[in-house]
Design an enzyme around this catalytic site. Structure first.
Site, PDB file in Angstrom:
ATOM      1  N   HIS A  17      34.022  41.630  26.235  1.00 51.00           N
ATOM      2  CA  HIS A  17      34.232  41.286  27.829  1.00 51.00           C
ATOM      3  C   HIS A  17      33.241  42.175  28.156  1.00 51.00           C
ATOM      4  CE1 HIS A  17      37.085  41.153  31.248  1.00 51.00           C
ATOM      5  NE2 HIS A  17      35.811  41.497  31.586  1.00 51.00           N
ATOM      6  N   HIS A  19      30.119  42.804  31.734  1.00 44.16           N
ATOM      7  CA  HIS A  19      29.655  42.371  32.843  1.00 44.16           C
ATOM      8  C   HIS A  19      27.951  42.552  32.841  1.00 44.16           C
ATOM      9  CE1 HIS A  19      33.445  41.245  35.054  1.00 44.16           C
ATOM     10  NE2 HIS A  19      33.923  42.072  34.118  1.00 44.16           N
ATOM     11  N   LYS A 102      36.594  31.342  31.747  1.00 45.82           N
ATOM     12  CA  LYS A 102      37.433  32.658  32.211  1.00 45.82           C
ATOM     13  C   LYS A 102      38.104  32.178  33.445  1.00 45.82           C
ATOM     14  CE  LYS A 102      38.378  36.891  32.991  1.00 45.82           C
ATOM     15  NZ  LYS A 102      37.522  38.268  33.165  1.00 45.82           N
ATOM     16  N   HIS A 139      42.035  36.916  32.945  1.00 46.60           N
ATOM     17  CA  HIS A 139      42.447  38.382  33.800  1.00 46.60           C
ATOM     18  C   HIS A 139      43.879  38.078  34.330  1.00 46.60           C
ATOM     19  CE1 HIS A 139      41.228  41.419  36.693  1.00 46.60           C
ATOM     20  NE2 HIS A 139      42.486  41.237  36.981  1.00 46.60           N
ATOM     21  N   HIS A 177      41.209  42.860  29.038  1.00 45.19           N
ATOM     22  CA  HIS A 177      41.495  44.518  29.412  1.00 45.19           C
ATOM     23  C   HIS A 177      43.218  44.545  29.671  1.00 45.19           C
ATOM     24  CE1 HIS A 177      41.354  42.042  33.178  1.00 45.19           C
ATOM     25  NE2 HIS A 177      39.991  41.939  33.256  1.00 45.19           N
ATOM     26  N   ASP A 250      34.574  45.765  29.264  1.00 46.45           N
ATOM     27  CA  ASP A 250      34.723  45.312  30.901  1.00 46.45           C
ATOM     28  C   ASP A 250      33.668  46.397  31.456  1.00 46.45           C
ATOM     29  OD1 ASP A 250      35.189  44.132  33.231  1.00 46.45           O
ATOM     30  OD2 ASP A 250      37.430  45.300  33.258  1.00 46.45           O
TER      31      ASP A 250
HETATM   32  O1  DOR Z   1      37.339  46.620  37.290  1.00 46.93           O
HETATM   33  C1  DOR Z   1      36.874  45.677  37.021  1.00 46.93           C
HETATM   34  N1  DOR Z   1      35.305  45.293  37.558  1.00 46.93           N
HETATM   35  N2  DOR Z   1      37.638  44.662  36.778  1.00 46.93           N
HETATM   36  C2  DOR Z   1      37.466  43.481  36.887  1.00 46.93           C
HETATM   37  O2  DOR Z   1      38.075  42.657  36.566  1.00 46.93           O
HETATM   38  C3  DOR Z   1      35.897  42.864  37.371  1.00 46.93           C
HETATM   39  C4  DOR Z   1      35.091  43.925  37.127  1.00 46.93           C
HETATM   40  C5  DOR Z   1      33.684  43.726  37.877  1.00 46.93           C
HETATM   41  O3  DOR Z   1      33.078  42.630  37.939  1.00 46.93           O
HETATM   42  O4  DOR Z   1      33.417  44.560  38.679  1.00 46.93           O
HETATM   43 ZN    ZN Z   2      35.878  42.336  33.541  1.00 46.51          ZN
END
Ligand code: DOR
Ligand code: ZN
Length: 348
Positions: A17, A19, A102, A139, A177, A250
């Site tokens: 997971h 970003h 997702k 999520h 998460h 995450d």
């Molecule tokens: O803390 C988070 N940031 N939780 C999420 O679900 C998305 C992520 C983000 O994309 O910044």
């Molecule tokens: Zn995330």
């Protein structure tokens, strides 16, 4: 006599997971996930990565941003909307473009406005995914304003996850998460088609870290960290060796400017020091030998992939330091501060 090891060798880990964002942010953060061979890449860009064509284009941008000599395989996800075309999803999976879909409940987190409000509207997509064995990453938080933010994950299990699993029992689901004892118990009690990722930061911080003695925006993420008993349940699940729990960092970079607004963004950027942090957590629990299962074995097993052949070595020594932030062309991004010294470094 201290018999704890000072060196451990693991199959190269994956991040289930992650970003990576896009553009200048992508270029700056991608090298920091270098220790991972593969990552499930989140699709919550603006606009979101909804279609197979968008996922293929995003994958190309990630590969183009990869520094020379770095090996990394992005495993793409499609952002589920109420308008998602089931045929496009099936095609994306069959063609090897998308690994998973997702599900963001609309409004649950960063860039989730195009997510799902009415779960009935995505039922056909979920059924088609179950038919082809394509996993759904969830999520798991309700967005009902009447539900306290600290209860939103537990309520999601009853209101959304259980009904979905009843409609489509063959769907393979990853509860992303997880932050609560409730989610850990639910996954443990479910013996088929359900797993959970756990982040590095949720193994380390509880809600006091965010709120006690001053507000600490860099610890604010979603789902928000819960009370200490929940953190302990997460550590127990992570170090247990149970194949249904695996790492999804995450790691979610936001510029400091966006974190420090009156309404700041959610996310902890832990990519640079995640493995050092995890080694400390597992060592403190007396379970270093389970680290490989959590970071390198359980994830591929759930996704039906082979674990990586190459290895990494972690060595314990004097404290290792990481920069407090990384520079990007859009501004500095603060690196997750575990609040304790790190002694494990990943050997080059
Ligand atoms: O803390 C988070 N940031 N939780 C999420 O679900 C998305 C992520 C983000 O994309 O910044
Ligand atoms: Zn995330």
């Amino acid at each position: 006599m201290d018999r704890s090891p000072t060196q451990i060798t693991l199959r190269r880990p994956d991040d289930w997971h992650l970003h990576l964002r896009d553009g200048a942010m992508l270029a700056a953060v991608l090298p920091h996930s270098a220790h991972f061979a593969r990552a499930i890449v989140m699709p919550n860009l603006v606009p979101p990565v909804v279609t197979a064509a968008q996922a293929a284009a995003y994958r190309d941008r990630i590969l183009a941003a990869l520094p020379a000599g770095q090996s990394f395989t992005p495993l793409m996800t499609l952002y589920l909307t109420e308008e998602t075309d089931p045929d496009d999803v099936v095609q994306a999976h069959t063609d090897g473009i998308a690994t998973a879909v997702k599900l963001y409940p609309a409004g649950a987190t960063t860039n989730s406005a195009s997510g799902v409000r009415d779960f009935d509207k995505v039922r056909i997509v979920l059924e088609r995914m179950a038919d082809i064995g394509m996993p759904l990453c969830v999520h798991g938080e309700v967005t009902d304003p009447d539900i306290d933010i600290f209860d939103r994950e537990a309520v999601f299990i009853d209101r959304v996850l259980k009904p979905i699993r009843k409609w489509v029992p063959d769907l393979r689901i990853v509860m992303e998460h997880v932050t609560t004892q409730d989610a850990v118990d639910y996954v443990r009690d479910t013996h088929k088609n359900l797993a959970a990722t756990i982040t590095t930061h949720h193994l380390i911080i509880n809600r006091n870290h965010i709120l006690a003695g001053g507000i600490r925006p860099h610890y604010y993420c979603l789902p928000v960290a819960k009370r200490e008993t929940h953190r302990i349940a997460l550590v127990q699940a992570a170090v247990s060796g149970d194949k249904r729990f695996f790492l999804g960092t995450d790691s979610a970079p936001h510029t400091d400017a966006n974190k420090l607004l009156p309404c700041g963004c959610a996310g902890c950027f832990s990519a640079p020091n995640t493995l050092s942090c995890l080694a400390e957590v597992f060592e403190a629990a007396g379970k270093l030998k389970e680290l490989e299962a959590f970071v390198s074995l359980n994830g591929p097993r759930f996704y039906g992939l082979e674990p990586n052949e190459d290895k990494i070595t972690l060595t314990k020594g004097d404290a290792v330091s990481y920069p407090g932030h990384i520079d990007t062309d859009v501004g500095p991004v603060t690196v997750f501060d575990p609040g304790f010294a790190l002694h494990w470094r990943v050997d080059a």
